[in-house]
Design a protein around this motif. Structure first.
Motif, PDB file in Angstrom:
ATOM      1  N   ARG A  97       0.862  -1.173   0.000  1.00 28.62           N
ATOM      2  CA  ARG A  97       0.000   0.000   0.000  1.00 28.62           C
ATOM      3  C   ARG A  97       0.902   1.227   0.000  1.00 28.62           C
ATOM      4  O   ARG A  97       1.744   1.377   0.868  1.00 28.62           O
ATOM      5  CB  ARG A  97      -0.905   0.019   1.223  1.00 28.62           C
ATOM      6  CG  ARG A  97      -1.844   1.241   1.255  1.00 28.62           C
ATOM      7  CD  ARG A  97      -2.635   1.338   2.540  1.00 28.62           C
ATOM      8  NE  ARG A  97      -3.485   0.192   2.784  1.00 28.62           N
ATOM      9  CZ  ARG A  97      -4.694  -0.002   2.244  1.00 28.62           C
ATOM     10  NH1 ARG A  97      -5.182   0.893   1.407  1.00 28.62           N
ATOM     11  NH2 ARG A  97      -5.400  -1.062   2.527  1.00 28.62           N
ATOM     12  N   THR A  98       0.736   2.066  -1.031  1.00 27.26           N
ATOM     13  CA  THR A  98       1.464   3.338  -1.060  1.00 27.26           C
ATOM     14  C   THR A  98       0.454   4.433  -0.702  1.00 27.26           C
ATOM     15  O   THR A  98      -0.699   4.129  -0.404  1.00 27.26           O
ATOM     16  CB  THR A  98       2.082   3.626  -2.447  1.00 27.26           C
ATOM     17  OG1 THR A  98       1.025   3.880  -3.376  1.00 27.26           O
ATOM     18  CG2 THR A  98       2.952   2.478  -2.932  1.00 27.26           C
ATOM     19  N   SER A  99       0.881   5.677  -0.761  1.00 29.14           N
ATOM     20  CA  SER A  99      -0.003   6.801  -0.421  1.00 29.14           C
ATOM     21  C   SER A  99      -1.341   6.730  -1.157  1.00 29.14           C
ATOM     22  O   SER A  99      -2.375   7.069  -0.593  1.00 29.14           O
ATOM     23  CB  SER A  99       0.657   8.138  -0.745  1.00 29.14           C
ATOM     24  OG  SER A  99       2.036   8.051  -0.839  1.00 29.14           O
ATOM     25  N   THR A 100      -1.333   6.288  -2.405  1.00 29.57           N
ATOM     26  CA  THR A 100      -2.581   6.304  -3.190  1.00 29.57           C
ATOM     27  C   THR A 100      -2.889   5.016  -3.941  1.00 29.57           C
ATOM     28  O   THR A 100      -3.963   4.892  -4.523  1.00 29.57           O
ATOM     29  CB  THR A 100      -2.549   7.445  -4.235  1.00 29.57           C
ATOM     30  OG1 THR A 100      -1.438   7.210  -5.110  1.00 29.57           O
ATOM     31  CG2 THR A 100      -2.416   8.815  -3.593  1.00 29.57           C
ATOM     32  N   VAL A 101      -1.964   4.059  -3.973  1.00 30.76           N
ATOM     33  CA  VAL A 101      -2.122   2.883  -4.830  1.00 30.76           C
ATOM     34  C   VAL A 101      -1.843   1.597  -4.052  1.00 30.76           C
ATOM     35  O   VAL A 101      -1.042   1.585  -3.127  1.00 30.76           O
ATOM     36  CB  VAL A 101      -1.149   2.962  -6.038  1.00 30.76           C
ATOM     37  CG1 VAL A 101      -1.388   1.827  -7.020  1.00 30.76           C
ATOM     38  CG2 VAL A 101      -1.245   4.291  -6.759  1.00 30.76           C
ATOM     39  N   SER A 140      10.139   5.858  -0.433  1.00 25.52           N
ATOM     40  CA  SER A 140       9.312   6.465  -1.473  1.00 25.52           C
ATOM     41  C   SER A 140       9.771   6.018  -2.846  1.00 25.52           C
ATOM     42  O   SER A 140      10.938   5.684  -3.041  1.00 25.52           O
ATOM     43  CB  SER A 140       9.395   7.990  -1.384  1.00 25.52           C
ATOM     44  OG  SER A 140       8.760   8.433  -0.207  1.00 25.52           O
ATOM     45  N   PHE A 143       6.018   7.224  -9.113  1.00 25.97           N
ATOM     46  CA  PHE A 143       5.038   6.457  -9.870  1.00 25.97           C
ATOM     47  C   PHE A 143       4.089   7.417 -10.557  1.00 25.97           C
ATOM     48  O   PHE A 143       3.541   8.313  -9.932  1.00 25.97           O
ATOM     49  CB  PHE A 143       4.260   5.503  -8.947  1.00 25.97           C
ATOM     50  CG  PHE A 143       3.149   4.760  -9.648  1.00 25.97           C
ATOM     51  CD1 PHE A 143       3.439   3.820 -10.630  1.00 25.97           C
ATOM     52  CD2 PHE A 143       1.822   5.012  -9.346  1.00 25.97           C
ATOM     53  CE1 PHE A 143       2.426   3.140 -11.290  1.00 25.97           C
ATOM     54  CE2 PHE A 143       0.798   4.341  -9.999  1.00 25.97           C
ATOM     55  CZ  PHE A 143       1.103   3.396 -10.965  1.00 25.97           C
ATOM     56  N   LYS A 146       4.556  11.103  -9.912  1.00 27.27           N
ATOM     57  CA  LYS A 146       4.551  11.692  -8.566  1.00 27.27           C
ATOM     58  C   LYS A 146       5.199  10.741  -7.563  1.00 27.27           C
ATOM     59  O   LYS A 146       5.356   9.563  -7.840  1.00 27.27           O
ATOM     60  CB  LYS A 146       3.133  12.073  -8.128  1.00 27.27           C
ATOM     61  CG  LYS A 146       2.125  10.952  -8.151  1.00 27.27           C
ATOM     62  CD  LYS A 146       0.749  11.510  -7.783  1.00 27.27           C
ATOM     63  CE  LYS A 146      -0.257  10.430  -7.576  1.00 27.27           C
ATOM     64  NZ  LYS A 146      -0.850   9.865  -8.750  1.00 27.27           N
ATOM     65  N   GLU A 148       5.361   8.442  -4.366  1.00 29.39           N
ATOM     66  CA  GLU A 148       4.472   7.617  -3.560  1.00 29.39           C
ATOM     67  C   GLU A 148       5.262   7.093  -2.374  1.00 29.39           C
ATOM     68  O   GLU A 148       6.359   6.564  -2.544  1.00 29.39           O
ATOM     69  CB  GLU A 148       3.988   6.407  -4.391  1.00 29.39           C
ATOM     70  CG  GLU A 148       3.057   6.730  -5.520  1.00 29.39           C
ATOM     71  CD  GLU A 148       1.636   6.983  -5.060  1.00 29.39           C
ATOM     72  OE1 GLU A 148       1.228   6.455  -4.007  1.00 29.39           O
ATOM     73  OE2 GLU A 148       0.928   7.710  -5.766  1.00 29.39           O
ATOM     74  N   ARG A 149       4.697   7.219  -1.187  1.00 32.78           N
ATOM     75  CA  ARG A 149       5.347   6.697   0.001  1.00 32.78           C
ATOM     76  C   ARG A 149       4.755   5.323   0.310  1.00 32.78           C
ATOM     77  O   ARG A 149       3.545   5.129   0.220  1.00 32.78           O
ATOM     78  CB  ARG A 149       5.129   7.634   1.190  1.00 32.78           C
ATOM     79  CG  ARG A 149       6.023   7.326   2.383  1.00 32.78           C
ATOM     80  CD  ARG A 149       5.985   8.423   3.427  1.00 32.78           C
ATOM     81  NE  ARG A 149       4.659   8.605   3.997  1.00 32.78           N
ATOM     82  CZ  ARG A 149       4.170   7.879   5.001  1.00 32.78           C
ATOM     83  NH1 ARG A 149       4.896   6.929   5.540  1.00 32.78           N
ATOM     84  NH2 ARG A 149       2.955   8.105   5.454  1.00 32.78           N
ATOM     85  N   ILE A 150       5.607   4.371   0.644  1.00 23.34           N
ATOM     86  CA  ILE A 150       5.145   3.028   1.008  1.00 23.34           C
ATOM     87  C   ILE A 150       4.616   3.083   2.441  1.00 23.34           C
ATOM     88  O   ILE A 150       5.349   3.436   3.366  1.00 23.34           O
ATOM     89  CB  ILE A 150       6.287   2.000   0.851  1.00 23.34           C
ATOM     90  CG1 ILE A 150       6.706   1.930  -0.623  1.00 23.34           C
ATOM     91  CG2 ILE A 150       5.838   0.618   1.356  1.00 23.34           C
ATOM     92  CD1 ILE A 150       8.015   1.243  -0.874  1.00 23.34           C
TER      93      ILE A 150
END
Length: 154
Positions: A97-101, A140, A143, A146, A148-150
């Protein structure tokens, strides 16, 4: 939170297995159909047309056979994964799970929806898969233009 990630990972794995299984069944049926088609094609007075038709079927059989080999290889990869295993670093079989994905690192199946959540099922050798492999929570990645943080790994 991790418990729900593990449950989601199981569901994603199950959906991937079903998708690959269905793909194998479809391709096997297509191959059988092509074989029957080739066998039932009878030589007519139009010899060239018959030869061309046989060549076309042969090429199609080759293409479907390659797709079937790929799908069987995907099934082997999925069968080798330990769904219950959770690592601190991203490995093949990780749900990330990243910040948005959400990513599932397994085989290349693209986007699937499980329990109302979109999950990108990717191969560890894909560009984004390579980027994720070995990373840990709070690392991070770039992606889709932008950062993305894990956030979590299961």
């Amino acid at each position: 939170f991790l418990c729900t990630m593990l449950e989601l990972k199981r569901d994603v794995f199950r959906m991937c297995s079903e998708k690959v299984g269905a793909r194998i069944n479809t391709l096997e049926a297509e191959l059988r159909s092509l074989s029957e088609s080739a066998a039932s094609d009878t030589k007519s007075s139009m010899g060239d047309k018959y030869e061309t038709s046989r060549e076309m079927v042969g090429l199609e059989q080759e293409k479907v056979s390659e797709q079937l080999d790929d799908a069987r290889q995907m099934r082997k990869v999925l069968e080798s994964l330990n769904v219950e295993h959770s690592a601190s670093k991203i490995i093949q079989g990780s749900l990330v799970r990243t910040s948005t994905v959400l990513f599932y690192i397994a085989v290349s199946l693209g986007k699937i929806t499980v329990g109302g959540k979109d999950v990108f099922v990717i191969s560890p050798v894909s560009p984004i898969g390579k980027e994720l492999m070995g990373k840990e929570v709070n690392h991070s990645i770039a992606f889709a233009g932008k950062m993305e943080r894990i956030i979590a790994i299961a």
